[in-house]
Write a protein that holds these residues in place. Structure first.
Motif, short mmCIF file in Angstrom:
data_model
loop_
_atom_site.label_atom_id
_atom_site.label_comp_id
_atom_site.label_asym_id
_atom_site.label_seq_id
_atom_site.Cartn_x
_atom_site.Cartn_y
_atom_site.Cartn_z
N ASN A 270 61.35 13.16 -72.23
CA ASN A 270 61.98 14.01 -71.22
C ASN A 270 61.30 15.38 -71.23
O ASN A 270 60.94 15.89 -72.29
N ILE A 271 61.16 15.98 -70.08
CA ILE A 271 60.50 17.29 -69.98
C ILE A 271 61.32 18.39 -70.65
O ILE A 271 60.80 19.42 -71.06
N MET A 272 62.64 18.17 -70.79
CA MET A 272 63.50 19.17 -71.42
C MET A 272 63.36 19.18 -72.94
O MET A 272 63.86 20.09 -73.60
N GLN A 273 62.70 18.20 -73.53
CA GLN A 273 62.47 18.17 -74.97
C GLN A 273 61.33 19.09 -75.37
O GLN A 273 61.20 19.42 -76.55
N ILE A 274 60.50 19.47 -74.44
CA ILE A 274 59.32 20.27 -74.74
C ILE A 274 59.75 21.66 -75.19
O ILE A 274 60.55 22.32 -74.52
N PRO A 275 59.24 22.12 -76.34
CA PRO A 275 59.62 23.45 -76.80
C PRO A 275 59.13 24.55 -75.86
O PRO A 275 58.13 24.41 -75.18
N ARG A 276 59.87 25.65 -75.86
CA ARG A 276 59.50 26.81 -75.06
C ARG A 276 59.84 28.07 -75.85
O ARG A 276 60.58 28.03 -76.81
N ILE A 277 59.29 29.17 -75.44
CA ILE A 277 59.61 30.45 -76.06
C ILE A 277 60.90 30.95 -75.44
O ILE A 277 60.98 31.10 -74.22
N THR A 278 61.91 31.18 -76.27
CA THR A 278 63.21 31.60 -75.74
C THR A 278 63.35 33.11 -75.69
O THR A 278 63.92 33.64 -74.75
N LYS A 279 62.85 33.80 -76.72
CA LYS A 279 62.94 35.26 -76.72
C LYS A 279 61.89 35.86 -77.64
O LYS A 279 61.36 35.19 -78.52
N PHE B 252 55.48 31.22 -90.19
CA PHE B 252 56.55 30.45 -89.54
C PHE B 252 57.71 30.35 -90.51
O PHE B 252 57.52 30.30 -91.73
N ASP B 253 58.93 30.30 -89.99
CA ASP B 253 60.11 30.34 -90.85
C ASP B 253 60.72 28.97 -91.15
O ASP B 253 61.74 28.89 -91.81
N GLY B 254 60.11 27.89 -90.71
CA GLY B 254 60.64 26.57 -90.97
C GLY B 254 61.48 26.02 -89.84
O GLY B 254 61.79 24.83 -89.80
N ARG B 255 61.89 26.86 -88.92
CA ARG B 255 62.72 26.44 -87.78
C ARG B 255 62.02 26.66 -86.45
O ARG B 255 62.65 26.64 -85.40
N GLY B 256 60.71 26.90 -86.49
CA GLY B 256 59.95 27.04 -85.26
C GLY B 256 59.82 28.46 -84.74
O GLY B 256 59.39 28.66 -83.62
N ASN B 257 60.17 29.46 -85.55
CA ASN B 257 60.04 30.86 -85.13
C ASN B 257 58.86 31.48 -85.86
O ASN B 257 58.58 31.14 -87.00
N TYR B 258 58.19 32.41 -85.20
CA TYR B 258 57.01 33.04 -85.77
C TYR B 258 57.21 34.55 -85.85
O TYR B 258 57.61 35.18 -84.87
N ASN B 259 56.96 35.12 -87.03
CA ASN B 259 57.15 36.55 -87.28
C ASN B 259 55.83 37.17 -87.73
O ASN B 259 55.14 36.60 -88.58
N PHE B 260 55.53 38.34 -87.19
CA PHE B 260 54.37 39.09 -87.66
C PHE B 260 54.59 40.56 -87.37
O PHE B 260 55.48 40.94 -86.61
N GLY B 261 53.79 41.38 -88.00
CA GLY B 261 53.92 42.83 -87.83
C GLY B 261 52.61 43.44 -87.37
O GLY B 261 51.53 42.94 -87.65
N ILE B 262 52.74 44.54 -86.66
CA ILE B 262 51.60 45.35 -86.26
C ILE B 262 51.78 46.70 -86.91
O ILE B 262 52.80 47.35 -86.73
N THR C 297 60.71 33.71 -80.95
CA THR C 297 61.68 32.64 -81.18
C THR C 297 61.41 31.52 -80.17
O THR C 297 61.36 31.76 -78.97
N THR C 298 61.26 30.29 -80.69
CA THR C 298 61.00 29.14 -79.84
C THR C 298 62.14 28.14 -79.98
O THR C 298 62.96 28.22 -80.89
N SER C 299 62.16 27.18 -79.08
CA SER C 299 63.16 26.12 -79.16
C SER C 299 62.62 24.91 -79.91
O SER C 299 63.23 23.84 -79.86
N ASP D 58 55.40 22.60 -86.88
CA ASP D 58 54.25 21.95 -86.25
C ASP D 58 54.33 22.03 -84.73
O ASP D 58 53.32 22.30 -84.06
N GLN D 59 55.51 21.81 -84.19
CA GLN D 59 55.68 21.92 -82.74
C GLN D 59 55.50 23.36 -82.28
O GLN D 59 54.86 23.62 -81.26
N ALA D 60 56.04 24.30 -83.03
CA ALA D 60 55.90 25.72 -82.67
C ALA D 60 54.46 26.17 -82.79
O ALA D 60 53.97 26.94 -81.94
N ARG D 61 53.76 25.72 -83.81
CA ARG D 61 52.35 26.08 -83.99
C ARG D 61 51.52 25.56 -82.83
O ARG D 61 50.67 26.27 -82.29
N ALA D 62 51.77 24.31 -82.41
CA ALA D 62 51.04 23.74 -81.28
C ALA D 62 51.36 24.51 -79.99
O ALA D 62 50.45 24.77 -79.18
#
Length: 177
Positions: A24-33, A122-132, A156-158, A163-167
């Motif tokens: 389903n197209i709704m299963q595809i991860p997206r960036i939420t915020k 990555f935090d294990g739940r598909g979110n990515y954190n970094f600093g500038i 923050t991704t869904s 692995d899904q968030a990295r891709a």
């Protein structure tokens, strides 16, 4: 529609569906915020420094930040309860895609000695954190008068795993090593 949002719908969705065999197209991860956080602890006593940090954050993100305050007093840091200690912004929708477009195409390539973002953030739940460390990589900042601030960015991704968030973020052309 934002250029990055259009790129997501036309290129990333079919690629992710082919790569992970989503039914389903709704299963595809997206960036939420995207959350931006700036700590200004050393300048907690100076009101002008806090206003300067809020002005810089507003110019980067395109919306007014929330001033975060301390929850309790810490005597060793000489901070009292309720003092302003930082500011944060949460971006969603159109403003999130506009910020990511400027971050990926303009700001990250301007960083000094930049070789890519850390792949272990990555935090294990598909979110990515970094600093500038320096905000002067953003072209909106006038670096002659303001002090040099740093900012933490959380994408923050869904996605259900890293692995899904990295891709997903690689397809957005985020420069992860």
């Amino acid at each position: 529609m934002s250029q990055l949002k259009d790129f997501y719908t036309k290129s990333i969705i079919p690629e992710m569906q082919k790569q992970f065999n989503y039914q389903n197209i709704m299963q595809i991860p997206r960036i939420t915020k995207v959350t931006l956080n700036m700590g200004i602890g050393e300048a907690a006593n100076d009101k002008k420094m806090i206003e300067s940090a809020v002005k810089d954050m507003a110019s980067i993100s395109g919306q007014k930040p929330i001033i975060t305050k301390t929850r309790k007093a810490v005597a060793s840091f000489k901070i009292r309860d309720g003092w302003p200690i930082g500011c944060k912004v949460t971006l969603r929708g159109h403003s999130m895609y506009e910020f990511l477009q400027r971050l990926i195409s303009i700001s990250l390539p301007r960083m000094r000695d930049f070789r890519g973002l850390n792949p272990k953030s990555f935090d294990g739940r598909g979110n990515y954190n970094f600093g500038i460390k320096e905000l002067i990589v953003f072209p909106e900042i006038d670096f002659d008068t303001d002090p040099v601030w740093g900012v933490d960015i959380c994408i923050t991704t869904s996605a259900h795993n890293d692995d899904q968030a990295r891709a997903l973020l690689k397809l957005f052309n985020l420069p992860i090593k």
